[in-house]
Design a protein around this motif. Structure first.
Motif, mmCIF file in Angstrom:
data_model
loop_
_atom_site.group_PDB
_atom_site.id
_atom_site.type_symbol
_atom_site.label_atom_id
_atom_site.label_comp_id
_atom_site.label_asym_id
_atom_site.label_seq_id
_atom_site.Cartn_x
_atom_site.Cartn_y
_atom_site.Cartn_z
ATOM 1 N N PRO A 92 1.730 -11.743 -23.497
ATOM 2 C CA PRO A 92 1.023 -11.340 -22.277
ATOM 3 C C PRO A 92 2.005 -11.100 -21.130
ATOM 4 O O PRO A 92 3.071 -11.709 -21.062
ATOM 5 N N GLN A 93 1.630 -10.206 -20.240
ATOM 6 C CA GLN A 93 2.504 -9.838 -19.128
ATOM 7 C C GLN A 93 2.196 -10.672 -17.888
ATOM 8 O O GLN A 93 1.059 -11.076 -17.656
ATOM 9 N N SER A 94 3.209 -10.889 -17.072
ATOM 10 C CA SER A 94 3.059 -11.645 -15.834
ATOM 11 C C SER A 94 2.390 -10.775 -14.774
ATOM 12 O O SER A 94 2.334 -9.539 -14.907
ATOM 13 N N PRO A 95 1.893 -11.389 -13.690
ATOM 14 C CA PRO A 95 1.312 -10.574 -12.607
ATOM 15 C C PRO A 95 2.296 -9.540 -12.056
ATOM 16 O O PRO A 95 1.897 -8.425 -11.723
ATOM 17 N N THR A 96 3.562 -9.904 -11.977
ATOM 18 C CA THR A 96 4.565 -8.953 -11.485
ATOM 19 C C THR A 96 4.701 -7.768 -12.433
ATOM 20 O O THR A 96 4.781 -6.604 -11.998
ATOM 21 N N LEU B 45 3.063 -1.927 -13.562
ATOM 22 C CA LEU B 45 2.341 -0.942 -14.364
ATOM 23 C C LEU B 45 1.126 -0.383 -13.627
ATOM 24 O O LEU B 45 0.349 0.368 -14.200
ATOM 25 N N ASN B 46 0.964 -0.782 -12.361
ATOM 26 C CA ASN B 46 -0.181 -0.363 -11.536
ATOM 27 C C ASN B 46 -1.501 -0.798 -12.149
ATOM 28 O O ASN B 46 -2.515 -0.084 -12.070
ATOM 29 N N ALA C 90 -8.482 -11.546 -13.305
ATOM 30 C CA ALA C 90 -7.507 -12.321 -12.533
ATOM 31 C C ALA C 90 -7.535 -13.783 -12.964
ATOM 32 O O ALA C 90 -6.482 -14.437 -13.057
ATOM 33 N N TYR C 91 -8.729 -14.300 -13.229
ATOM 34 C CA TYR C 91 -8.834 -15.675 -13.724
ATOM 35 C C TYR C 91 -8.169 -15.805 -15.090
ATOM 36 O O TYR C 91 -7.407 -16.752 -15.341
ATOM 37 N N GLU C 92 -8.436 -14.854 -15.971
ATOM 38 C CA GLU C 92 -7.855 -14.888 -17.312
ATOM 39 C C GLU C 92 -6.333 -14.774 -17.261
ATOM 40 O O GLU C 92 -5.623 -15.435 -18.029
ATOM 41 N N GLU C 93 -5.835 -13.943 -16.358
ATOM 42 C CA GLU C 93 -4.391 -13.799 -16.210
ATOM 43 C C GLU C 93 -3.759 -15.118 -15.769
ATOM 44 O O GLU C 93 -2.721 -15.532 -16.298
#
Length: 411
Positions: A231-235, A240-241, A249-252
């Motif tokens: 999985p990718q980080s918020p950054t 990736l826009n 957002a919760y799942e991230e």
């Protein structure tokens, strides 16, 4: 319902065995019946005699399974859990074994009454087993329709991964791709399906993705609840826009928390599976703590309330299966043998087969549609605000509904 449908479809399954055997595949395909009752008394005796700390708890759930929870599960194991009753229900399905590349592969094979049913292989992970798919079998065998009114029904195949339950342990240097190759042989050569669909979760998603990319002549659709990509980080998502809904957002955030503080078991099982495996090998309460904590932490907090069937009894059934089949150590080998399996670089599988994906709020891995589309021919993405890592028992209706959508894209 399980028993009724087993009788209805039993002759079809036995016919499939006879047909495959007569075709001479040399796979020693035969019916299989589970009988682990002889070990239950010894298991429960160990459970009864296991001493647990009696003092107060000084650390919260973030330190692992709470002591009070473990004590409660242990008490239920001794007073309310009935393996013989569970075994009877499990045996209502048609079980088989086959010999493929020197491995004994255990699997459930249930055939629909519909001649053109789509063959669908459901692949579990750790600490799951074939048990986590039992609630979805009967509905998927029935004639239904997709969201576009396309008629849909399935033949269901649920194998145990090598080293799990009744499948023999894999040899050294056995990889995910090896398991995928064996499963493709199971589907095409043993069972005679020229084309089929796949579903994978946890390690099962790694196997299913290998099938999806490497056997595109036979795998014509794949559904996933998990991916073999980090999985990718918020950054990284921002670069990736990719914008996220409140649910996403919760799942991230949950995925990032898991990545920073929830992977201790992965490190242990990837580097020293024998150490933890042998320590717990003949310790049912130890296995309950190690496995049960994953079921509790990776499922919806509302687990055990509809639509979830992931209650304490389900956890005890799964742990009992691991203990009674003596498969805990061998189940961990998949970590040790595939330490680099989780890919950090996203690449698209070389296939035009449709890919479908289902997200569940409390699954510790999160992939938004933009990421899933990077690795396959994404045609459907659904995200559910109920459920977790074990969708087949944590939210069976949602998984059933999403799997049926395979029929929309099956050609």
């Amino acid at each position: 319902m399980y028993l009724y449908l087993s009788v209805a479809f039993g002759l079809l399954a036995i016919s499939a065995v006879q047909s495959s055997s007569s075709n001479g595949g040399g796979f020693n395909l035969r019916p299989f019946r589970i009988n682990l009752s002889s070990g239950v008394s010894r298991m429960l005796n160990f459970v009864n005699n296991t001493q647990l700390p009696g003092g107060p708890e000084y650390l919260g759930a973030s330190a692992g399974i709470p002591l009070d929870t473990l004590k409660s599960l242990r008490a239920e194991w001794l007073t309310r859990f009935d393996w013989d009753k569970e075994q009877l229900a499990i045996n209502a399905f048609n079980h088989f074994t086959a010999e493929v590349e020197g491995l004994t592969i255990h699997f459930i094979h249930e055939k629909s009454r519909t001649p053109n049913a789509i063959p669908l292989i459901l692949i579990h992970g750790w600490p799951g087993s074939f048990l986590e798919f039992l609630p979805v079998i009967d509905p998927l065998l029935q004639n239904s329709k997709t969201s576009t009114d396309t008629p849909i029904t399935f033949d269901i195949i649920i194998p145990s991964l090598p080293g799990y339950a009744f499948s023999s342990a894999p040899p050294q240097n056995w990889t995910i791709d090896d398991t995928a190759r064996v499963y493709n042989t199971l589907m095409t050569d043993v069972l005679g399906y020229s084309e089929y669909a796949t579903h994978g979760t946890d390690w099962g998603s790694f196997v299913a993705y290998s099938l999806y990319g490497n056997f595109n002549g036979s795998v014509r659709a794949s559904h996933f609840c998990f991916l073999p990509f980090s999985p990718q980080s918020p950054t990284e998502l921002a670069a990736l826009n990719v914008s996220l809904s409140p649910l996403e957002a919760y799942e991230e955030q949950e995925a990032m928390t898991f990545d920073s503080s929830g992977i201790g078991y992965t490190i242990e099982q990837s580097t020293e599976p024998n150490t933890i495996g042998l320590a717990l090998y003949d310790n049912p309460v130890g296995q309950l703590a190690w496995i049960g904590q994953k079921f509790l932490n990776w499922s919806d907090p509302r687990a055990g309330t509809p639509p979830s069937v992931l209650d304490h009894n389900e956890i005890l059934k799964s742990v009992s299966l691991y203990y009674l089949t003596k498969s805990l150590v061998s189940s961990m080998y998949i970590y040790f043998q595939n330490p680099e399996a989780l890919k950090t670089v996203y690449s698209k599988a070389q296939t035009d087969a449709p890919m479908l994906f289902s997200g569940f709020k409390y699954n510790p891995g999160f992939w938004p549609p933009a990421l899933v589309a990077q690795v396959g021919n994404l045609v459907l993405y659904r995200n559910h605000d109920f459920g977790g890592h074990f969708a087949g028992i944590d939210n069976p209706p949602a998984l059933i509904k999403d799997l049926r959508e395979i029929g929309t894209y099956w050609a």
